[in-house]
Design an enzyme around this catalytic site. Structure first.
Site, PDB file in Angstrom:
ATOM      1  CD  GLN A 191     -18.292 -37.625 -19.557  1.00  0.00           C
ATOM      2  OE1 GLN A 191     -19.193 -37.872 -18.787  1.00  0.00           O
ATOM      3  NE2 GLN A 191     -18.526 -37.247 -20.798  1.00  0.00           N
ATOM      4  CG  PHE A 222     -23.055 -43.307 -19.585  1.00  0.00           C
ATOM      5  CD1 PHE A 222     -22.924 -43.942 -20.811  1.00  0.00           C
ATOM      6  CD2 PHE A 222     -22.782 -44.022 -18.430  1.00  0.00           C
ATOM      7  CE1 PHE A 222     -22.523 -45.269 -20.890  1.00  0.00           C
ATOM      8  CE2 PHE A 222     -22.380 -45.362 -18.508  1.00  0.00           C
ATOM      9  CZ  PHE A 222     -22.250 -45.986 -19.735  1.00  0.00           C
ATOM     10  CD  GLU A 226     -20.026 -32.294 -21.304  1.00  0.00           C
ATOM     11  OE1 GLU A 226     -20.817 -33.188 -21.657  1.00  0.00           O
ATOM     12  OE2 GLU A 226     -19.912 -31.214 -21.920  1.00  0.00           O
ATOM     13  NE  ARG A 304     -25.460 -31.768 -28.965  1.00  0.00           N
ATOM     14  CZ  ARG A 304     -24.913 -31.970 -30.156  1.00  0.00           C
ATOM     15  NH1 ARG A 304     -25.649 -32.416 -31.157  1.00  0.00           N
ATOM     16  NH2 ARG A 304     -23.647 -31.721 -30.376  1.00  0.00           N
ATOM     17  NE  ARG A 336     -24.481 -43.453 -25.519  1.00  0.00           N
ATOM     18  CZ  ARG A 336     -24.012 -44.678 -25.317  1.00  0.00           C
ATOM     19  NH1 ARG A 336     -24.313 -45.325 -24.216  1.00  0.00           N
ATOM     20  NH2 ARG A 336     -23.256 -45.268 -26.219  1.00  0.00           N
ATOM     21  CG  PHE A 338     -25.367 -32.182 -24.430  1.00  0.00           C
ATOM     22  CD1 PHE A 338     -24.656 -32.397 -23.260  1.00  0.00           C
ATOM     23  CD2 PHE A 338     -25.431 -30.890 -24.936  1.00  0.00           C
ATOM     24  CE1 PHE A 338     -24.030 -31.339 -22.611  1.00  0.00           C
ATOM     25  CE2 PHE A 338     -24.806 -29.824 -24.284  1.00  0.00           C
ATOM     26  CZ  PHE A 338     -24.107 -30.049 -23.127  1.00  0.00           C
ATOM     27  CB  THR A 434     -24.073 -26.858 -29.272  1.00  0.00           C
ATOM     28  OG1 THR A 434     -23.866 -26.990 -27.867  1.00  0.00           O
ATOM     29  CG2 THR A 434     -24.859 -28.062 -29.783  1.00  0.00           C
ATOM     30  CB  ALA A 503     -19.999 -33.121 -28.264  1.00  0.00           C
ATOM     31  CD  GLU A 707     -23.667 -37.162 -27.274  1.00  0.00           C
ATOM     32  OE1 GLU A 707     -22.873 -36.641 -28.085  1.00  0.00           O
ATOM     33  OE2 GLU A 707     -24.327 -36.514 -26.447  1.00  0.00           O
TER      34      GLU A 707
END
Ligand code: MTE
Ligand code: HPA
Ligand code: MOS
Length: 751
Positions: A191, A222, A226, A304, A336, A338, A434, A503, A707
C-alpha cells in the site's frame, strides 16, 4: 460505468506480482524465522542450508550492505535479527534458491541456539513492567474528576478486545529485479510504494532514485500492507542485490499468518457517569494497546483510538489515556479503522453497562447523547456539518426501529430457548491521516496526440475501486469518455514521495491532485481555443461529451481535433498536480487541534437470533444509513460498505486468535481461524445513502468510504448481548471480544 477491473478479475486475467512473466534466471527466497518469543541468539548454523543443491545464497544481517533498520515511525525494527529475537516468526535468515521448494526445504536445514528470555504477551503486564513504546498520552475535555460526584450513577468496567488477521487473498509478496548499474526495480504488493523505496534504499545503502517500486494492484491490503509489505520487499531486494539475479519472495498462508502483525488487541478500562435521565456527564477510559514487538504504526493507531474514544457522542467531561505496550508478539499494525474500532467498542461497552444499570434501553442513552453541530471533540475540533442526528432519525423511521424492537421483545416473551437481540451502532469517523504531513498527493497526466489519456497517481488499487474512481474523475474533469482514460500502475519514478494508500483518503487526496493537473491542461487548451476561434472569453469554454462548447453552443470542434490542433501549435499536453488538504493541524504538546478535514457519519441497526442452548446465533439483518456525500460510483461505494461491514462482523463475532502458552498461534489457518462467509452474513442487508455533500472536500462532493462501515459490525456484539440478557437477565456478562458462539455458551451456562 462498469467497475474497471471486474471482467478481468472474474476471468482470472488480472495480474498480480507473481502472475508477471518470469524473467530469466529467477530465484526464489524463503525466510528462516525465530522459533521462540524472546531470546538471545547464541549460534546460527546455516552451513548445511548453504551447501544444499540448488541453494544460491543464505543471507543474514551480516550481508546487509546498508542499514539493518526498517522502523517507520520509530527506528526499532531490524530487517534480520542480529542479537535478540522478540517474537515467533521474526525473520533471521533468507535462503535463496533455484526453486521455491528448494528454498523452503533448505530453510528447514538451518538450526539455531537461543538462550530464551521471559516473554510478555499481555499489554497490562507489559505496561506495569514499563515496556512501552513512545510516551503514554492523555486527551482531556472539561474536568472529569470534579464530575463523578455530580452524577446520579457511575459505573466502571473493562473490555478485552481481540485482534484480527487481515486474510487478504494475496499473501505478502515481492519481486526484485537488479537493473543496469547500481539500480534495482521492485514489484511489490504494498500500500506504500514510497515506504518500500525508502527502506530498500536504506537496506542496500543506495539513494532513493536508484530504487524503482512498481505496484499494479493488490489482492487486498486492509492496512496489512501499509507498513508490513516493506520487510518482504527488502528481503527480496537484498537477495537480488547479493545474487545479481531476479528474486521473488512469496509468503505461504501459514507463514503470512504466523509472521505478520494483526489488528491490535486492547485492554481498556472505563468509567462513565450520567444523570438518572441518561445524560452522560463524564467518561474516562484507559487504553492498553497490545502493540507487539516493534513500534510499526502502533503510535499512530493509538492516536486514532483516542480520537474516536467518544465515537459520535458529546460528553462534556472526558479523559482518555492511552499507552502502546510492547509485547513478544508479531508487531501489530494498521487494519481497516486504524484503532478507531477499539475506541468505539470501549465507549459502546460503557454506554451499554450504564443502560443496563439504569434499566433504560441502550438506544435511549445513545440517542440522548448524540453529537450536535458545534460541539467540541476531546481533541479540540468542533463538529461541523454534523449529520449524526439526522442519520439516527432516518434509521429509526425508515427501518421502523421501534417495531423491530417490539417484535423482538414479543418473540422473546413467547420463546424460551431462542432469543432475539437488537442493537444500533452509530459511527463518526474522521477523514484525513492523523499524521498531518501525510495528507498530500500528486498526479501526472499525459494526453497523447490521438486524444487518449494516461493518468498516474500515488494511489494503489487494492480492491477498493480506486481505478474506477480515478477514471471517473478524469473523464468528468476533461469532459470525455471514460474509455479514453488509462490509469497507469503506481510507480515511484512517475510519482514521488507518495503517502500510503490508507486512511480512506486515497481517492480524496489523489483525485484532487488529478483534478488540479487536469485543470492546468484545460487552461492551456482554452487559451489555444481563444486564439483559434478569435473569441475573448476563455472561461466560456467547456468540453461536454467530447465536444468543445462555447457559451453553451457547440463550436463544432471535437476532442480529437482539439488535441491534435493543440499539439501542432506546440501546447504542453502533460501536467503534474499536487494537493495538500487545507486547514488541518494537530499539536501533540496540547493534544488539541483540527486533525480531520471532515467526519463521516452513519448508523446501523443489527438484529440477531440466538440459540441459547448451543450459543450459536444468526444475523437476521443489518440496516444501514450512511452519510456518503455524492458517490463517484454507487456500486463502488456500496461494495465498500458491505465489505467493511462483513469484516467488522467477523472481528466481533468469529475471528479468534488463540495462542498457546509458548506464544504459538493455534488459529493459524482458515480451518481454525474463521472468517465471514456467505452463510455467516446477514440474510438481509439494506443500505441507504444519505447523499450529503456538506463538509466534503471533493472530488465532486464525494466522501471517503473505505473504513467507516467496518464499525457497523461492532453492533453485532451488543445485539447478541441483548439476546443473552433476555435469556439470563441475572448474569453480568463481560465485554470480551470476539463474542464467538463458544464464548456465548460458556457465559450463558457458567455452572
Ligand atoms: N477494500 C478492498 N476491497 N480491499 C482493501 O484492501 N482496504 C481498506 C478499505 N477497503 C481495502 C478495502 C482500507 S484499510 C482502507 S484505508 C481503504 O480501503 C483504502 O482505500 P481508500 O483510501 O481508497 O478508501
Ligand atoms: N490511517 C492510516 N494510516 C495512518 C494514519 C491514519 O489515520 N495516520 C498515520 N498513518
Ligand atoms: Mo487502512 S487501515 O488506513 O490501510
Amino acid at each position: 460505468m462498469n467497475r474497471i477491473d471486474a471482467a478481468a478479475h472474474t476471468r482470472g486475467e488480472s495480474r498480480f506480482v507473481d502472475d508477471m512473466p518470469l524473467p530469466s534466471g529467477m530465484l526464489y527466497a524463503s525466510v528462516f524465522s525465530s522459533p521462540v518469543m524472546h531470546g538471545n541468539i547464541r549460534n546460527l548454523h546455516v552451513q548445511e542450508a548453504r551447501l544444499a543443491k540448488g541453494v544460491v545464497a543464505v543471507l543474514t544481517w551480516e550481508n546487509i550492505p546498508g542499514e539493518n533498520q526498517i522502523g517507520s515511525i520509530i527506528q526499532d525494527e531490524e530487517l534480520l535479527a542480529k542479537g535478540t529475537v522478540h517474537y515467533i516468526g521474526q525473520p533471521i535468515a533468507v535462503v535463496v534458491a533455484e526453486s521455491q521448494e528448494i528454498a523452503k526445504k533448505a530453510a528447514k536445514k538451518i538450526s539455531i541456539e537461543i538462550e530464551e528470555l521471559p516473554a510478555v504477551t499481555d499489554p497490562k503486564e507489559a505496561f506495569e513492567k514499563g515496556y512501552i513504546i513512545g510516551a503514554p498520552r492523555t486527551f482531556a475535555l472539561g474536568n472529569v474528576d470534579s464530575m463523578w460526584q455530580k452524577c446520579d450513577l457511575v459505573v466502571e468496567g473493562s473490555c478485552d478486545i481481540g485482534g484480527q488477521e487481515h486474510v487478504y487473498l494475496e499473501t505478502q509478496r515481492s519481486r526484485a529485479v537488479p537493473l543496469e548499474g547500481e539500480n534495482i526495480r521492485i514489484y511489490s504488493a504494498t500500500q506504500s510504494p514510497s515506504a518500500v523505496q525508502h527502506h530498500v534504499a536504506k537496506i542496500l545503502g543506495l539513494a532513493s532514485h536508484s530504487v524503482e517500486v512498481e505496484v499494479k494492484r493488490l489482492g487486498g491490503g486492509f492496512g496489512g500492507k501499509e507498513d508490513q509489505a516493506t520487510p518482504w520487499a527488502c528481503m527480496a531486494a537484498l537477495a537480488a542485490w547479493a545474487t545479481q539475479r531476479p528474486v521473488e519472495l512469496v509468503l505461504s498462508r501459514a507463514d503470512d499468518i504466523k509472521m505478520t502483525g494483526k489488528r491490535h488487541p486492547y485492554k481498556s478500562d472505563f468509567k462513565i457517569g450520567a444523570t438518572k435521565e441518561g445524560i452522560v456527564l463524564a467518561y474516562e477510559v484507559k487504553h492498553y494497546q497490545n502493540s507487539g514487538a516493534t513500534a510499526d504504526l502502533s503510535t499512530a493507531v493509538l492516536e486514532r483510538t483516542m480520537f474516536h474514544s467518544t465515537n459520535c457522542y458529546y460528553i462534556p467531561h472526558v479523559r482518555i489515556f492511552g499507552a502502546c505496550c510492547r509485547t513478544n508478539l508479531p508487531s501489530n499494525t494498521a487494519f481497516r479503522g486504524f484503532g478507531a474500532p477499539q475506541g468505539m467498542f470501549a465507549i459502546e461497552s460503557a454506554i451499554t453497562k450504564l443502560a443496563e444499570k439504569l434499566t433504560m434501553p441502550r438506544e435511549e442513552i445513545q440517542a440522548k447523547n448524540l453529537l450536535a453541530e458545534g460541539r467540541e471533540f476531546p481533541y479540540g475540533q468542533t463538529a461541523a456539518h454534523c449529520s449524526i442526528r439526522s442519520v439516527w432519525e432516518m434509521a429509526e423511521t425508515k427501518y421502523y426501529l421501534q417495531r423491530i424492537q417490539k417484535q423482538a421483545h414479543q418473540f422473546n416473551q413467547s420463546h424460551f430457548e431462542t432469543k432475539k437481540g437488537v442493537a444500533v451502532m452509530p459511527v463518526c469517523f474522521g477523514i484525513s491521516f492523523t499524521t498531518t504531513y501525510l495528507n498530500q498527493a500528486s498526479a501526472l497526466v499525459h494526453i497523447f496526440t490521438d486524444g487518449s489519456v494516461s493518468v498516474s497517481t500515488g494511489g494503489v488499487e487494492m480492491g477498493q475501486g480506486l481505478t474506477t474512481n480515478i477514471t471517473a474523475i478524469a473523464a468528468k474533469a476533461f469532459g470525455i469518455n471514460p474509455g479514453r482514460i488509462k490509469v497507469e500502475c503506481t510507480n515511484t519514478t512517475r510519482i514521488a514521495n507518495m503517502s500510503p494508500s490508507a486512511a480512506s483518503a486515497t481517492t480524496v487526496l489523489n483525485g484532487n491532485a488529478l483534478i488540479l493537473a487536469i485543470n492546468q491542461i484545460l487552461d492551456r487548451l482554452k487559451t489555444f481555443l481563444v486564439q483559434e476561434l478569435s473569441v475573448s472569453g476563455k472561461e466560456e469554454f467547456s468540453i461536454i461529451d467530447e465536444k468543445v462548447v462555447y457559451d453553451g453552443n457547440d463550436t463544432g470542434w471535437t476532442w480529437d481535433q482539439l488535441i491534435h490542433g493543440a499539439y501542432l501549435k506546440r501546447i504542453d499536453l502533460s501536467a503534474h498536480g499536487f494537493f495538500a488538504t487545507p486547514k488541518i493541524c494537530f499539536a501533540t504538546t496540547k493534544e488539541k487541534g483540527h486533525p480531520f478535514a471532515y467526519h463521516v457519519y452513519g448508523a446501523a441497526i443489527i438484529e440477531i437470533t440466538l440459540d441459547c442452548l448451543r450459543g450459536s446465533y444468526d444475523i437476521d439483518s443489518v440496516k444501514i444509513v450512511h452519510d456518503l456525500g455524492r458517490p463517484l460510483d454507487d456500486i463502488v461505494d456500496r461494495a465498500q460498505i458491505e465489505g467493511g461491514l462483513a469484516q467488522g462482523l467477523g472481528w466481533m463475532a468469529l475471528e479468534d486468535l488463540r495462542f498457546n502458552d509458548k506464544g504459538q498461534l493455534l488459529s493459524r489457518d482458515l480451518a481454525t481461524y474463521k472468517v465471514p462467509d456467505a452463510h455467516f452474513m446477514p440474510d438481509d442487508i439494506e443500505v441507504e445513502f444519505l447523499k450529503n455533500e456538506k463538509g466534503s472536500i471533493g472530488p465532486y462532493g464525494s466522501k471517503a468510504v473505505g473504513e467507516p462501515p467496518f464499525m457497523y459490525g461492532i453492533g453485532v456484539f451488543f445485539a447478541t448481548r441483548n439476546a443473552m440478557r433476555a435469556f439470563r437477565p441475572d448474569i453480568d456478562f463481560n465485554f470480551a471480544s470476539p463474542l464467538t458462539p463458544e464464548r456465548v455458551l460458556l457465559q450463558l451456562h457458567p455452572e
